[in-house]
Design a protein around this motif. Structure first.
Motif, PDB file in Angstrom:
ATOM      1  N   CYS A  66      35.840  74.415 -98.810  1.00 58.64           N
ATOM      2  CA  CYS A  66      35.170  75.551 -98.173  1.00 58.64           C
ATOM      3  C   CYS A  66      36.131  76.349 -97.296  1.00 58.64           C
ATOM      4  CB  CYS A  66      33.978  75.067 -97.349  1.00 58.64           C
ATOM      5  SG  CYS A  66      32.594  74.456 -98.341  1.00 58.64           S
ATOM      6  N   LEU A  67      37.037  75.660 -96.599  1.00 54.68           N
ATOM      7  CA  LEU A  67      38.027  76.367 -95.777  1.00 54.68           C
ATOM      8  C   LEU A  67      38.906  77.255 -96.639  1.00 54.68           C
ATOM      9  CD1 LEU A  67      39.111  73.564 -93.268  1.00 54.68           C
ATOM     10  CD2 LEU A  67      37.728  75.583 -92.776  1.00 54.68           C
ATOM     11  N   ASN A  68      39.323  76.737 -97.794  1.00 51.43           N
ATOM     12  CA  ASN A  68      40.114  77.551 -98.727  1.00 51.43           C
ATOM     13  C   ASN A  68      39.306  78.749 -99.209  1.00 51.43           C
ATOM     14  OD1 ASN A  68      42.278  75.790 -98.522  1.00 51.43           O
ATOM     15  ND2 ASN A  68      41.700  74.611-100.331  1.00 51.43           N
ATOM     16  N   GLN A  69      38.025  78.505 -99.485  1.00 49.07           N
ATOM     17  CA  GLN A  69      37.154  79.577 -99.941  1.00 49.07           C
ATOM     18  C   GLN A  69      36.972  80.637 -98.861  1.00 49.07           C
ATOM     19  OE1 GLN A  69      36.047  79.878-102.912  1.00 49.07           O
ATOM     20  NE2 GLN A  69      34.252  81.208-102.881  1.00 49.07           N
ATOM     21  N   LEU A  70      36.815  80.194 -97.621  1.00 45.99           N
ATOM     22  CA  LEU A  70      36.654  81.143 -96.521  1.00 45.99           C
ATOM     23  C   LEU A  70      37.888  82.019 -96.343  1.00 45.99           C
ATOM     24  CD1 LEU A  70      34.864  78.943 -93.829  1.00 45.99           C
ATOM     25  CD2 LEU A  70      33.939  80.992 -94.920  1.00 45.99           C
ATOM     26  N   SER A  71      39.050  81.417 -96.492  1.00 43.62           N
ATOM     27  CA  SER A  71      40.298  82.183 -96.342  1.00 43.62           C
ATOM     28  C   SER A  71      40.410  83.254 -97.414  1.00 43.62           C
ATOM     29  CB  SER A  71      41.501  81.238 -96.406  1.00 43.62           C
ATOM     30  OG  SER A  71      41.470  80.328 -95.321  1.00 43.62           O
ATOM     31  N   SER A  72      40.073  82.902 -98.649  1.00 45.78           N
ATOM     32  CA  SER A  72      40.148  83.890 -99.731  1.00 45.78           C
ATOM     33  C   SER A  72      39.004  84.890 -99.637  1.00 45.78           C
ATOM     34  CB  SER A  72      40.131  83.191-101.092  1.00 45.78           C
ATOM     35  OG  SER A  72      38.925  82.484-101.285  1.00 45.78           O
ATOM     36  N   ALA A  73      37.859  84.447 -99.103  1.00 48.76           N
ATOM     37  CA  ALA A  73      36.715  85.346 -98.981  1.00 48.76           C
ATOM     38  C   ALA A  73      37.014  86.498 -98.038  1.00 48.76           C
ATOM     39  CB  ALA A  73      35.490  84.575 -98.484  1.00 48.76           C
ATOM     40  N   ALA A  75      39.753  88.060 -97.647  1.00 55.67           N
ATOM     41  CA  ALA A  75      40.496  89.080 -98.387  1.00 55.67           C
ATOM     42  C   ALA A  75      39.565  89.817 -99.348  1.00 55.67           C
ATOM     43  CB  ALA A  75      41.642  88.430 -99.158  1.00 55.67           C
ATOM     44  N   ARG A  76      38.664  89.079-100.018  1.00 53.33           N
ATOM     45  CA  ARG A  76      37.756  89.707-100.979  1.00 53.33           C
ATOM     46  C   ARG A  76      36.789  90.663-100.289  1.00 53.33           C
ATOM     47  NH1 ARG A  76      36.779  84.605-102.733  1.00 53.33           N
ATOM     48  NH2 ARG A  76      34.558  84.803-102.217  1.00 53.33           N
ATOM     49  N   ARG A  77      36.368  90.305 -99.076  1.00 56.67           N
ATOM     50  CA  ARG A  77      35.382  91.140 -98.401  1.00 56.67           C
ATOM     51  C   ARG A  77      35.964  92.456 -97.917  1.00 56.67           C
ATOM     52  NH1 ARG A  77      32.455  86.013 -95.508  1.00 56.67           N
ATOM     53  NH2 ARG A  77      31.681  85.136 -97.474  1.00 56.67           N
ATOM     54  N   GLU A  78      37.280  92.553 -97.873  1.00 57.21           N
ATOM     55  CA  GLU A  78      37.903  93.827 -97.534  1.00 57.21           C
ATOM     56  C   GLU A  78      37.647  94.861 -98.621  1.00 57.21           C
ATOM     57  OE1 GLU A  78      41.992  93.142 -96.726  1.00 57.21           O
ATOM     58  OE2 GLU A  78      41.634  91.984 -94.892  1.00 57.21           O
TER      59      GLU A  78
END
Length: 315
Positions: A66-73, A75-78
Motif C-alpha cells: 500500500c505504501l508503494n501504491q500511495l507513492s505512485s498514486a 504522481a497519478r493524481r497530478e
C-alpha cells in the motif's frame, strides 16, 4: 509445492482485516482488493512454515504494498481529471472494518479519508494502524522498519494534521436521516435561502467524475455558492436525465459514517453524495460520480433492502 488448504484458510481468516487496512490506507476499495490479492500471491510463494506470526507477516507485506501504491498514486493524481475523492462505502460493508470505538469510526469517515490524502504515506500508515486497528507502536515500528520513537512522533504529527482540518460531529442514524430530510427539502425548494441556513459559512461542494462523468473541476466555496449550485442541481432538465440515463431516485443512507444520498437509475448507482455535518451546519457536500469508484458500492446496494426512495424522481 503449492499452499495447503490450511495455509489458504489462515489467509482467508485474515482477509477481512487486511481489506479494511488497505481501504483506509488507499481510499479505494478496488485498489484495496488488488493489494490484498497481491499479498495472497506472496503468501502462496512464501515458505509459510517458517513464518512465526502469520498475521504480522501478512500485515507487513500488505502495508508495504500500500505504501508503494500511495507513492505512485500521488504522481497519478497530478494528471487525474478534476477533483479526486475517496471511494465511498455504505453502512454494513465489511471493508469498513471495526467500528467498536470512536477512533475506529472516525478513521474511516469520509471526511477523514479526504484529510488522510494530506499525509505522507508513512504518516497515513501509522495513523491507520494505531487509530483504527490499535496496533502498539512496537508492532507498527516492526511493520514499517522504523523505531518505536519514530512511530510515536509520526502519529503525533499525523493526528495534529488531521485534527487541524476536522470539524465533524458524531451523528446517529436518526439524526442523519433528519439532516438528509432537511437538506432535500431546502435543495428542492427552488430557493437558496433555506440551503444557506443549513450550511456553514465556509461550506464547500466538490465532485469526482474522474473524466468519466460530469463533475466541476473546481470546488464551490462558501454557503451562497454551494446553495446556488445545489438549487440548480435539483432543477429538472432533459439534459441532466440524458447524462445519467434517466431520472435518478434518491435514497437516504449512511456512507462511511456520514449522512448520504445514493442516486439510482434502473437499479444502477450513478452517484453518492456525502454530507459532512458539524455543530455549525453542513460543512461539505462531496459527490462521487466516477463509475469506477461506484462498482463495489453498487454490488453492495443490490444485495440489501434499500427501502423506499426519499425522492422518487430527482430531475
Amino acid at each position: 509445492m503449492g499452499p495447503t488448504a490450511h495455509d489458504v484458510d489462515r489467509f482467508m481468516a485474515a482477509r477481512p482485516r487486511l481489506e479494511a487496512i488497505a481501504y483506509r490506507l488507499l481510499g479505494s476499495a478496488s485498489e484495496a482488493e488488488d493489494a490484498v490479492q497481491e499479498t495472497f500471491l506472496r503468501w502462496q510463494a512464501a515458505d509459510v512454515d517458517r513464518i512465526r506470526v502469520p498475521e504480522a507477516w501478512l500485515t507487513k507485506v500488505l502495508t508495504h504494498l500500500c505504501l508503494n501504491q500511495l507513492s505512485s498514486a500521488r504522481a497519478r493524481r497530478e494528471t487525474y481529471v478534476g477533483q479526486w475523492l475517496p471511494e465511498p462505502l455504505i453502512e454494513g460493508d465489511p471493508m469498513l472494518g471495526p467500528a467498536d470505538t470512536a477512533e475506529q469510526r472516525e478513521s474511516v469517515s469520509y471526511a477523514v479519508l479526504v484529510l488522510l490524502e494530506r499525509l505522507s504515506p508513512n504518516e497515513r500508515a501509522v495513523y491507520v494502524l494505531r487509530e483504527a486497528f490499535d496496533y502498539p507502536h512496537r508492532e507498527i515500528a516492526a511493520i514499517l522498519d522504523i523505531s518505536e520513537a519514530a512511530s510515536q512522533q509520526i502519529l503525533h504529527r499525523a493526528k495534529e494534521r488531521v485534527a487541524a482540518g476536522r470539524r465533524r460531529t458524531a451523528i446517529d442514524e436518526a439524526a442523519a436521516r433528519r439532516v438528509i430530510d432537511e437538506f432535500l427539502a431546502a435543495a428542492t425548494s427552488g430557493r437558496t435561502e433555506p440551503l444557506v441556513r443549513l450550511l456553514t459559512e465556509d461550506a464547500v461542494a466538490v465532485g469526482d467524475g474522474g473524466g468519466k462523468a460530469p463533475a466541476r473541476a473546481k470546488a464551490f466555496e462558501g454557503a451562497v455558492a454551494v446553495a446556488k449550485f445545489m438549487r440548480g442541481l435539483f432543477v429538472p432538465s432533459k439534459a441532466k436525465r440524458s447524462l445519467v440515463g434517466g431520472s435518478p431516485a434518491l435514497y437516504a443512507t449512511t456512507a462511511n459514517g456520514e449522512p448520504a444520498l445514493v442516486a439510482v437509475v434502473d437499479g444502477r448507482v450513478v452517484g453518492v453524495m456525502c454530507l459532512e455535518v458539524t455543530d455549525e451546519g453542513i460543512a461539505a457536500v462531496r459527490s462521487q460520480v466516477n463509475p469506477d469508484k461506484l462498482e463495489r458500492l453498487s454490488r453492495q446496494w443490490a444485495a440489501i433492502d434499500r427501502g423506499e426512495p426519499v425522492l422518487p424522481h430527482t430531475f
